[in-house]
Design an enzyme around this catalytic site. Structure first.
Site, PDB file in Angstrom:
ATOM      1  N   HIS A 117      51.726  15.041 -50.098  1.00  0.00           N
ATOM      2  CA  HIS A 117      51.937  13.965 -49.115  1.00  0.00           C
ATOM      3  C   HIS A 117      51.648  12.605 -49.749  1.00  0.00           C
ATOM      4  O   HIS A 117      52.388  11.642 -49.540  1.00  0.00           O
ATOM      5  CB  HIS A 117      50.974  14.129 -47.924  1.00  0.00           C
ATOM      6  N   SER A 123      49.670  22.429 -47.036  1.00  0.00           N
ATOM      7  CA  SER A 123      48.565  22.419 -46.063  1.00  0.00           C
ATOM      8  C   SER A 123      48.118  23.847 -45.774  1.00  0.00           C
ATOM      9  O   SER A 123      46.961  24.101 -45.459  1.00  0.00           O
ATOM     10  CB  SER A 123      49.009  21.748 -44.757  1.00  0.00           C
TER      11      SER A 123
HETATM   12  P1  AMP Z   1      54.498  18.719 -44.029  1.00  0.00           P
HETATM   13  O1  AMP Z   1      53.313  17.928 -43.592  1.00  0.00           O
HETATM   14  O2  AMP Z   1      54.158  20.038 -44.637  1.00  0.00           O
HETATM   15  O3  AMP Z   1      55.583  18.798 -42.976  1.00  0.00           O
HETATM   16  O4  AMP Z   1      55.151  17.902 -45.233  1.00  0.00           O
HETATM   17  C1  AMP Z   1      55.505  16.547 -45.079  1.00  0.00           C
HETATM   18  C2  AMP Z   1      56.384  16.143 -46.240  1.00  0.00           C
HETATM   19  O5  AMP Z   1      55.667  16.364 -47.466  1.00  0.00           O
HETATM   20  C3  AMP Z   1      57.666  16.972 -46.332  1.00  0.00           C
HETATM   21  O6  AMP Z   1      58.741  16.119 -46.716  1.00  0.00           O
HETATM   22  C4  AMP Z   1      57.347  17.963 -47.411  1.00  0.00           C
HETATM   23  O7  AMP Z   1      58.495  18.418 -48.107  1.00  0.00           O
HETATM   24  C5  AMP Z   1      56.476  17.146 -48.323  1.00  0.00           C
HETATM   25  N1  AMP Z   1      55.623  18.009 -49.141  1.00  0.00           N
HETATM   26  C6  AMP Z   1      54.848  19.054 -48.723  1.00  0.00           C
HETATM   27  N2  AMP Z   1      54.260  19.652 -49.774  1.00  0.00           N
HETATM   28  C7  AMP Z   1      54.667  18.980 -50.879  1.00  0.00           C
HETATM   29  C8  AMP Z   1      54.407  19.115 -52.280  1.00  0.00           C
HETATM   30  N3  AMP Z   1      53.602  20.070 -52.752  1.00  0.00           N
HETATM   31  N4  AMP Z   1      55.009  18.248 -53.123  1.00  0.00           N
HETATM   32  C9  AMP Z   1      55.844  17.281 -52.649  1.00  0.00           C
HETATM   33  N5  AMP Z   1      56.113  17.096 -51.351  1.00  0.00           N
HETATM   34  C10 AMP Z   1      55.541  17.932 -50.479  1.00  0.00           C
END
Ligand code: AMP
Length: 285
Positions: free
Chosen positions: A37, A189
């Site tokens: 994030h 997460s």
């Molecule tokens: P989330 O909170 O899991 O919905 O993720 C929010 C954003 O962060 C989304 O665009 C995900 O693709 C991105 N994201 C989650 N994990 C990673 C990671 N390890 N590396 C890069 N982006 C991530």
């Protein structure tokens, strides 16, 4: 940094910046921030005048048997990190602000959402309908010039690019590479669900992708060879994949060999955690 709960307050807060012609960036998240994030937030911070990060655990993208209630949350820690990383607005609406009584609209992208995570036996197309509906709403609420997403959710990024193109939503979509732990595990997460033993086994996913990359580097491009190399790494850790598939990185059509940009995507349950990871073979990410 301002924490905002309502769409009306968000509009009022952003109006002067919009009138002044400032560029507005959006990073949509479900919170419980990790380095993945923060990489998106840092890139967005550098690229726009006003940075909005949304924090919303979107119920409509969770299936009935999924981890909505258990999904890790820590708004205070997230707000602290967001502030330290230069976020201007943390938009953290309650569920009824996003889905008021009588909410009855769904935005669905067909064609990319029936496979991989969207397969009926897995999260299902309803998962992506939840994602595309909430992302459309966030785009309408914030009206950002640019929005940042992670390649970690490769299928989601493709679906959102298609959504924006099909509906002529005036936002540029930026997709950044997956951020990993030192040993290769993709940050998520959901990694907090892993016990020490499961954390070891979870490495099977990134190791599988690395083994596939080595196959391709050695010139073995046939899907059977690439998938077998990946599968050996999963088997070695007793990880049974929900899917391990080679598909076109541009339209998710099945790939019989690595030819141009080809997505190798894997999903597996390790203990309570459902993990996904992917790599783009045969081209630059
Ligand atoms: P989330 O909170 O899991 O919905 O993720 C929010 C954003 O962060 C989304 O665009 C995900 O693709 C991105 N994201 C989650 N994990 C990673 C990671 N390890 N590396 C890069 N982006 C991530």
């Amino acid at each position: 940094m301002k924490t905002i709960r309502t769409v009306a307050d968000l509009r009022e807060t952003l109006a002067p910046a919009r009138r002044a012609g400032s560029s507005i960036g959006l990073v949509p998240t479900m919170g419980f921030f990790h380095e993945g994030h923060l990489a998106l937030i840092d890139a967005a911070r550098d690229a726009c005048d006003v940075l909005v990060v949304s924090l919303f655990v979107n119920p409509s993208q969770f299936g009935p048997s999924e981890d909505l209630d258990a999904y890790p949350r820590d708004e205070r820690r997230d707000a602290d990190l967001a502030e330290r990383h230069g976020v201007d607005v943390l938009f953290a609406p309650p569920v009824d602000e996003v889905y008021p009584d009588g909410f009855s609209t769904t935005v669905a992208v067909h064609g990319l959402t029936e496979v991989l995570d969207g397969h009926p036996a897995r999260r299902g197309q309803g998962h992506f309908d939840g994602v595309t509906t909430v992302v459309t709403k966030l785009f309408n609420m914030v009206q950002p010039d640019r929005a940042w997403f992670g390649q970690k959710d490769a299928q989601q990024a493709l679906v959102i690019r298609r959504l924006v193109r099909d509906l002529d939503i005036p936002v540029a979509i930026e997709v950044l590479p997956t951020v990993r732990e030192a040993d290769g595990l993709a940050m998520s997460s959901r990694n907090v669900y892993l016990s020490p033993d499961e954390r070891e086994r979870a490495l099977g996913l990134s190791r599988a992708l690395e083994a596939a990359e080595q196959e391709v580097a050695a010139g073995r491009l046939d899907a059977r060879d690439v998938l077998a190399a990946a599968r050996r790494e999963l088997d070695a850790r007793g990880v049974e994949p929900e899917y391990l598939e080679l598909r076109s990185a541009s339209d998710l059509s099945p790939a019989a060999r690595v030819d141009g940009r080809t997505l190798l995507a894997v999903a597996a349950r390790v203990g309570r955690a459902r993990l996904i990871d992917n790599t783009v073979l045969g081209g630059t990410e």
